[in-house]
Every structure is written in structure tokens, then in C-alpha cells.
Motif scaffolding. Structure first.
Motif, PDB file in Angstrom:
ATOM      1  N   SER A  60     -10.788   9.273 -23.643  1.00 38.21           N
ATOM      2  CA  SER A  60     -10.587  10.726 -23.646  1.00 38.21           C
ATOM      3  C   SER A  60     -10.859  11.310 -22.266  1.00 38.21           C
ATOM      4  O   SER A  60     -10.117  12.172 -21.784  1.00 38.21           O
ATOM      5  N   SER A  61     -11.915  10.830 -21.646  1.00 36.59           N
ATOM      6  CA  SER A  61     -12.267  11.322 -20.315  1.00 36.59           C
ATOM      7  C   SER A  61     -11.156  11.054 -19.304  1.00 36.59           C
ATOM      8  O   SER A  61     -10.825  11.918 -18.484  1.00 36.59           O
ATOM      9  N   ARG A  62     -10.570   9.886 -19.374  1.00 34.54           N
ATOM     10  CA  ARG A  62      -9.470   9.549 -18.460  1.00 34.54           C
ATOM     11  C   ARG A  62      -8.255  10.434 -18.714  1.00 34.54           C
ATOM     12  O   ARG A  62      -7.608  10.896 -17.778  1.00 34.54           O
ATOM     13  N   LYS A  63      -7.940  10.687 -19.984  1.00 39.74           N
ATOM     14  CA  LYS A  63      -6.792  11.547 -20.301  1.00 39.74           C
ATOM     15  C   LYS A  63      -7.048  12.979 -19.866  1.00 39.74           C
ATOM     16  O   LYS A  63      -6.147  13.646 -19.357  1.00 39.74           O
ATOM     17  N   ILE A  64      -8.270  13.444 -20.050  1.00 43.83           N
ATOM     18  CA  ILE A  64      -8.612  14.793 -19.599  1.00 43.83           C
ATOM     19  C   ILE A  64      -8.486  14.872 -18.080  1.00 43.83           C
ATOM     20  O   ILE A  64      -7.935  15.835 -17.544  1.00 43.83           O
ATOM     21  N   GLY A  65      -8.968  13.841 -17.390  1.00 47.15           N
ATOM     22  CA  GLY A  65      -8.839  13.811 -15.925  1.00 47.15           C
ATOM     23  C   GLY A  65      -7.391  13.812 -15.484  1.00 47.15           C
ATOM     24  O   GLY A  65      -7.012  14.507 -14.530  1.00 47.15           O
ATOM     25  N   ALA A  66      -6.558  13.051 -16.176  1.00 45.34           N
ATOM     26  CA  ALA A  66      -5.129  13.015 -15.845  1.00 45.34           C
ATOM     27  C   ALA A  66      -4.483  14.375 -16.099  1.00 45.34           C
ATOM     28  O   ALA A  66      -3.682  14.861 -15.296  1.00 45.34           O
ATOM     29  N   ALA A  94      -5.732  27.507 -28.978  1.00 45.12           N
ATOM     30  CA  ALA A  94      -5.053  26.708 -30.006  1.00 45.12           C
ATOM     31  C   ALA A  94      -6.027  26.198 -31.070  1.00 45.12           C
ATOM     32  O   ALA A  94      -5.604  25.596 -32.056  1.00 45.12           O
ATOM     33  N   ASN A  95      -7.326  26.405 -30.833  1.00 44.08           N
ATOM     34  CA  ASN A  95      -8.360  25.904 -31.727  1.00 44.08           C
ATOM     35  C   ASN A  95      -8.243  24.383 -31.895  1.00 44.08           C
ATOM     36  O   ASN A  95      -8.316  23.856 -33.002  1.00 44.08           O
ATOM     37  N   LEU A  96      -8.017  23.721 -30.768  1.00 40.52           N
ATOM     38  CA  LEU A  96      -7.927  22.260 -30.731  1.00 40.52           C
ATOM     39  C   LEU A  96      -8.933  21.734 -29.723  1.00 40.52           C
ATOM     40  O   LEU A  96      -9.280  22.425 -28.761  1.00 40.52           O
ATOM     41  N   LYS A  97      -9.357  20.506 -29.925  1.00 37.71           N
ATOM     42  CA  LYS A  97     -10.263  19.895 -28.958  1.00 37.71           C
ATOM     43  C   LYS A  97      -9.544  19.716 -27.626  1.00 37.71           C
ATOM     44  O   LYS A  97      -8.332  19.487 -27.575  1.00 37.71           O
ATOM     45  N   LEU A  98     -10.323  19.784 -26.567  1.00 36.25           N
ATOM     46  CA  LEU A  98      -9.775  19.649 -25.216  1.00 36.25           C
ATOM     47  C   LEU A  98      -9.056  18.313 -25.051  1.00 36.25           C
ATOM     48  O   LEU A  98      -7.987  18.248 -24.447  1.00 36.25           O
ATOM     49  N   ARG A  99      -9.607  17.264 -25.646  1.00 37.48           N
ATOM     50  CA  ARG A  99      -8.977  15.944 -25.511  1.00 37.48           C
ATOM     51  C   ARG A  99      -7.594  15.907 -26.161  1.00 37.48           C
ATOM     52  O   ARG A  99      -6.702  15.208 -25.705  1.00 37.48           O
ATOM     53  N   VAL A 100      -7.401  16.676 -27.224  1.00 33.47           N
ATOM     54  CA  VAL A 100      -6.106  16.731 -27.902  1.00 33.47           C
ATOM     55  C   VAL A 100      -5.088  17.436 -27.005  1.00 33.47           C
ATOM     56  O   VAL A 100      -3.954  16.973 -26.840  1.00 33.47           O
ATOM     57  N   ILE A 101      -5.494  18.555 -26.415  1.00 33.94           N
ATOM     58  CA  ILE A 101      -4.624  19.279 -25.481  1.00 33.94           C
ATOM     59  C   ILE A 101      -4.276  18.374 -24.300  1.00 33.94           C
ATOM     60  O   ILE A 101      -3.111  18.265 -23.904  1.00 33.94           O
ATOM     61  N   ALA A 102      -5.280  17.694 -23.749  1.00 35.92           N
ATOM     62  CA  ALA A 102      -5.065  16.812 -22.592  1.00 35.92           C
ATOM     63  C   ALA A 102      -4.115  15.673 -22.937  1.00 35.92           C
ATOM     64  O   ALA A 102      -3.215  15.348 -22.157  1.00 35.92           O
ATOM     65  N   GLU A 103      -4.321  15.076 -24.102  1.00 38.15           N
ATOM     66  CA  GLU A 103      -3.463  13.967 -24.532  1.00 38.15           C
ATOM     67  C   GLU A 103      -2.000  14.413 -24.631  1.00 38.15           C
ATOM     68  O   GLU A 103      -1.091  13.710 -24.188  1.00 38.15           O
ATOM     69  N   GLU A 104      -1.780  15.597 -25.197  1.00 41.68           N
ATOM     70  CA  GLU A 104      -0.419  16.113 -25.325  1.00 41.68           C
ATOM     71  C   GLU A 104       0.223  16.321 -23.951  1.00 41.68           C
ATOM     72  O   GLU A 104       1.386  15.979 -23.738  1.00 41.68           O
ATOM     73  N   ILE A 105      -0.544  16.858 -23.024  1.00 39.58           N
ATOM     74  CA  ILE A 105      -0.017  17.090 -21.671  1.00 39.58           C
ATOM     75  C   ILE A 105       0.311  15.771 -20.991  1.00 39.58           C
ATOM     76  O   ILE A 105       1.363  15.624 -20.368  1.00 39.58           O
ATOM     77  N   VAL A 106      -0.574  14.801 -21.113  1.00 38.87           N
ATOM     78  CA  VAL A 106      -0.356  13.500 -20.461  1.00 38.87           C
ATOM     79  C   VAL A 106       0.872  12.811 -21.025  1.00 38.87           C
ATOM     80  O   VAL A 106       1.681  12.260 -20.284  1.00 38.87           O
ATOM     81  N   TYR A 107       1.049  12.861 -22.341  1.00 36.72           N
ATOM     82  CA  TYR A 107       2.170  12.153 -22.956  1.00 36.72           C
ATOM     83  C   TYR A 107       3.501  12.887 -22.837  1.00 36.72           C
ATOM     84  O   TYR A 107       4.546  12.255 -22.750  1.00 36.72           O
ATOM     85  N   THR A 108       3.457  14.224 -22.856  1.00 32.00           N
ATOM     86  CA  THR A 108       4.724  14.968 -22.836  1.00 32.00           C
ATOM     87  C   THR A 108       5.017  15.625 -21.493  1.00 32.00           C
ATOM     88  O   THR A 108       6.178  15.899 -21.179  1.00 32.00           O
ATOM     89  N   GLY A 109       3.985  15.924 -20.730  1.00 30.51           N
ATOM     90  CA  GLY A 109       4.183  16.647 -19.474  1.00 30.51           C
ATOM     91  C   GLY A 109       4.500  18.118 -19.696  1.00 30.51           C
ATOM     92  O   GLY A 109       4.764  18.848 -18.750  1.00 30.51           O
TER      93      GLY A 109
END
Length: 151
Positions: A95-101, A128-143
Motif C-alpha cells: 500500500s505504501s508503495r502504491k501511495i508513493g506512486a 469519496a469516503n474511501l481509504k487513501l490506499r484505495v484511491i492511490a491504487e485506482e490512480i496507479v492502475y488507471t492513471g
């Protein structure tokens, strides 16, 4: 004939002044374009510098993550950590790596500092009432940054 000479002299003078004015305008246009080119070059250099910095930061994070994984493995082998703890810690590292990315993606796309990028992600998480890691993951995978709030 004496009337023609002064008139053609006046005509020549007028044409000379007209051409001089055009040359001045052209020189001003060239100077303006040169300034714009210099500014564009400076912006491109700054972007390249930020990208290099981001790459170095990502490399450092990856190196730290590798070291952390080795430490977790050693602690597990020594019996100091359970398999459940190892899994939780590995999830946290991922999660930390995805948030960093995601932070890096926001920094580059929005041209903001690391602190501002983190704030943008936090606000998106809260909105969005979502965890930061979820938002980060979406950004990393979709851009896709369209769901992020403005700077």
C-alpha cells in the motif's frame, strides 16, 4: 524636373521610415518569440529535473521496500513475527508503495509539490469516503485523475 527630385526623395524617405518601422516590429516579434522559447525550455528542464528526482525517489522507495521484506523474512524465520503479522506488514508495504506512486503521478500531472500531492489525495479520500490506499491504487492502475479535487 526639379519637382520630381524632391518628391522622389520624400517618397524614398517615407518608404525608408515605413520599412524601418516594419523591421522594428519584426525585431520585437523575434525577441518575444525568443523569450517564449526560453521560457518553454526552462519549463521543460524543470519538468525533466522533477522527473529525475521522482525516479530517484521511487528507486529509493523500492530499495527500502526490498530491505523491509528481507527484515520481515528474518524476523519470521527467527520466530519473532507470525505469518499473520508478516502478511499485514507486506500489505502495508505494498500500500505504501502504491501511495508513493500515486503521489508521484499527481506531482507530475498537476505540477505540485509532494506535500500538495498528498493533500490532494487525502481530500479525494475524504470526499469519496474511501481509504487513501484505495484511491492511490485506482490512480496507479488507471492513471485517471478526474476524480481528484482541484489543487
Amino acid at each position: 524636373m526639379s519637382n520630381e527630385q524632391p518628391e522622389s526623395g520624400l517618397e524614398s524617405q517615407r518608404r525608408f521610415e515605413e520599412l524601418s518601422a516594419r523591421v522594428a516590429v519584426t525585431q520585437a516579434d523575434i525577441a518575444h518569440l525568443h523569450n517564449r522559447l526560453t521560457e518553454a525550455h526552462d519549463r521543460a528542464s524543470a519538468t525533466d529535473d522533477r522527473a529525475d528526482s521522482d525516479r530517484r525517489r521511487i528507486d529509493d522507495l523500492e530499495t527500502r521496500a526490498d530491505v523491509d521484506r528481507l527484515m520481515l523474512k528474518e524476523l519470521y524465520e527467527d520466530g519473532l513475527l507470525s505469518a499473520e503479522h508478516i502478511a499485514q506488514l507486506q500489505d502495508a508495504l505494498t500500500s505504501s508503495r502504491k501511495i508513493g506512486a500515486a503521489i508521484g503521478i499527481v506531482m507530475v500531472s498537476r505540477r505540485v509539490s509532494e506535500t500538495d500531492a498528498v493533500d490532494i489525495l487525502k481530500r479525494a479520500s475524504q470526499a469519496a469516503n474511501l481509504k487513501l490506499r484505495v484511491i492511490a491504487e485506482e490512480i496507479v492502475y488507471t492513471g485517471d485523475l478526474s476524480t481528484l479535487p482541484p489543487d
